[in-house]
Each structure stands twice: as C-alpha cells, then as structure tokens.
Design a protein around this motif. Sequence first.
Motif, short mmCIF file in Angstrom:
data_model
loop_
_atom_site.label_atom_id
_atom_site.label_comp_id
_atom_site.label_asym_id
_atom_site.label_seq_id
_atom_site.Cartn_x
_atom_site.Cartn_y
_atom_site.Cartn_z
N GLN A 65 36.14 28.64 27.91
CA GLN A 65 35.01 29.46 28.35
C GLN A 65 34.90 30.73 27.50
OE1 GLN A 65 32.98 28.22 31.14
NE2 GLN A 65 34.16 26.54 30.23
N PRO A 66 33.76 31.44 27.55
CA PRO A 66 33.58 32.66 26.75
C PRO A 66 34.64 33.74 27.01
CG PRO A 66 31.47 31.92 27.57
CD PRO A 66 32.52 31.05 28.22
N ASP A 67 35.20 33.80 28.23
CA ASP A 67 36.24 34.79 28.52
C ASP A 67 37.64 34.27 28.18
OD1 ASP A 67 36.66 32.91 30.51
OD2 ASP A 67 36.60 34.35 32.16
N ARG A 68 37.70 33.13 27.49
CA ARG A 68 38.93 32.47 27.05
C ARG A 68 39.70 31.80 28.18
NH1 ARG A 68 38.57 31.13 21.91
NH2 ARG A 68 37.65 32.82 20.74
N SER A 69 39.13 31.73 29.36
CA SER A 69 39.75 30.94 30.42
C SER A 69 39.41 29.48 30.14
CB SER A 69 39.21 31.37 31.79
OG SER A 69 37.83 31.10 31.88
N ILE A 70 40.03 28.56 30.88
CA ILE A 70 39.73 27.14 30.71
C ILE A 70 39.18 26.58 32.01
CG2 ILE A 70 41.32 26.73 28.80
CD1 ILE A 70 43.34 25.65 30.77
N LYS A 71 38.31 25.59 31.86
CA LYS A 71 37.62 24.99 33.00
C LYS A 71 37.72 23.47 32.89
CE LYS A 71 32.96 24.74 34.94
NZ LYS A 71 31.59 25.22 34.77
N ILE A 72 38.04 22.81 34.00
CA ILE A 72 38.06 21.34 34.02
C ILE A 72 36.61 20.86 34.02
CG2 ILE A 72 38.82 19.27 35.23
CD1 ILE A 72 40.84 21.06 36.74
N ILE A 73 36.26 20.03 33.04
CA ILE A 73 34.90 19.50 32.99
C ILE A 73 34.84 17.99 33.23
CG2 ILE A 73 34.02 21.36 31.53
CD1 ILE A 73 34.19 19.36 29.17
N ARG A 98 48.85 32.04 31.64
CA ARG A 98 49.02 33.42 31.19
C ARG A 98 48.56 33.62 29.76
NH1 ARG A 98 54.98 33.97 33.45
NH2 ARG A 98 54.48 33.98 35.65
N THR A 99 48.80 32.63 28.92
CA THR A 99 48.40 32.74 27.52
C THR A 99 46.96 32.30 27.35
OG1 THR A 99 49.25 30.54 27.05
CG2 THR A 99 50.75 32.38 26.67
N LYS A 100 46.25 32.95 26.47
CA LYS A 100 44.85 32.61 26.19
C LYS A 100 44.80 31.84 24.88
CE LYS A 100 43.04 34.98 29.60
NZ LYS A 100 42.32 34.40 30.67
N LEU A 101 43.85 30.94 24.78
CA LEU A 101 43.65 30.16 23.56
C LEU A 101 42.74 30.96 22.62
CD1 LEU A 101 43.15 26.74 25.32
CD2 LEU A 101 45.18 27.51 24.12
N THR A 102 43.33 31.88 21.87
CA THR A 102 42.53 32.81 21.06
C THR A 102 42.03 32.21 19.75
OG1 THR A 102 44.55 33.69 20.06
CG2 THR A 102 43.69 34.82 22.02
N LYS A 103 42.67 31.16 19.25
CA LYS A 103 42.26 30.59 17.97
C LYS A 103 41.27 29.44 18.13
CE LYS A 103 46.38 31.97 15.49
NZ LYS A 103 47.46 31.54 14.61
N SER A 104 41.13 28.92 19.31
CA SER A 104 40.21 27.81 19.55
C SER A 104 38.80 28.34 19.77
CB SER A 104 40.65 27.01 20.77
OG SER A 104 41.95 26.50 20.59
#
Length: 96
Positions: free
Chosen positions: A73-81, A42-48
Amino acid sequence: MKAKSLIAVSILALALASCTTGISSANLEPIPGSITYNGQPRTKLTKSPIGSTFTHNFRRWNGDRVIETYQIQPDRSIKIIDRRIIRDWLTFGRDD
C-alpha cells in the motif's frame, strides 16, 4: 459392476478434493498463518514499488494449503488481496 462404481466414485472424490477455493475481496481478514494475523509486520518493504504484489504460502490446522497474495500500500503497509485454499485430499473431511 460394483468395483467400477467404486473406482468412479474414488476418482471423482480425488478430483473434488484437489479443487481450490479462491477468495478475492477488498477486505479479507487475516487468519492464523497470515503475515498480518497479529498486525502489520514491524519492518516495511521500502525497496518494493507501491502496488506490487507477493505471495505467502502456509498450512492451516487441518492440513489445507493456503496461498495468500499481498499488495504493498502507499503507506508501505501490506494488504491481503487474494486467498486460495487448496484442500489436502488426505485429510479432507477430518474434523480433528
């Protein structure tokens, strides 16, 4: 002679059991324990910074240790790489 063979096999088994399995893919699916297993947090990583990475460590049901690397990611979601699985030699081969 039998004792030496047993020792050699034991050392080999321990060496193989401590191996890691690395899985790197553009489309890794979340598994139980992954941050994104039940969807995006729910929370976005806005400072990273976009493109930065971080790791998440957890244990699977069978005791194996999992280390996942996520990228913002550019939309502030996270992706497993990347995902690394470290076999727990004490539970290696157990199916319960």
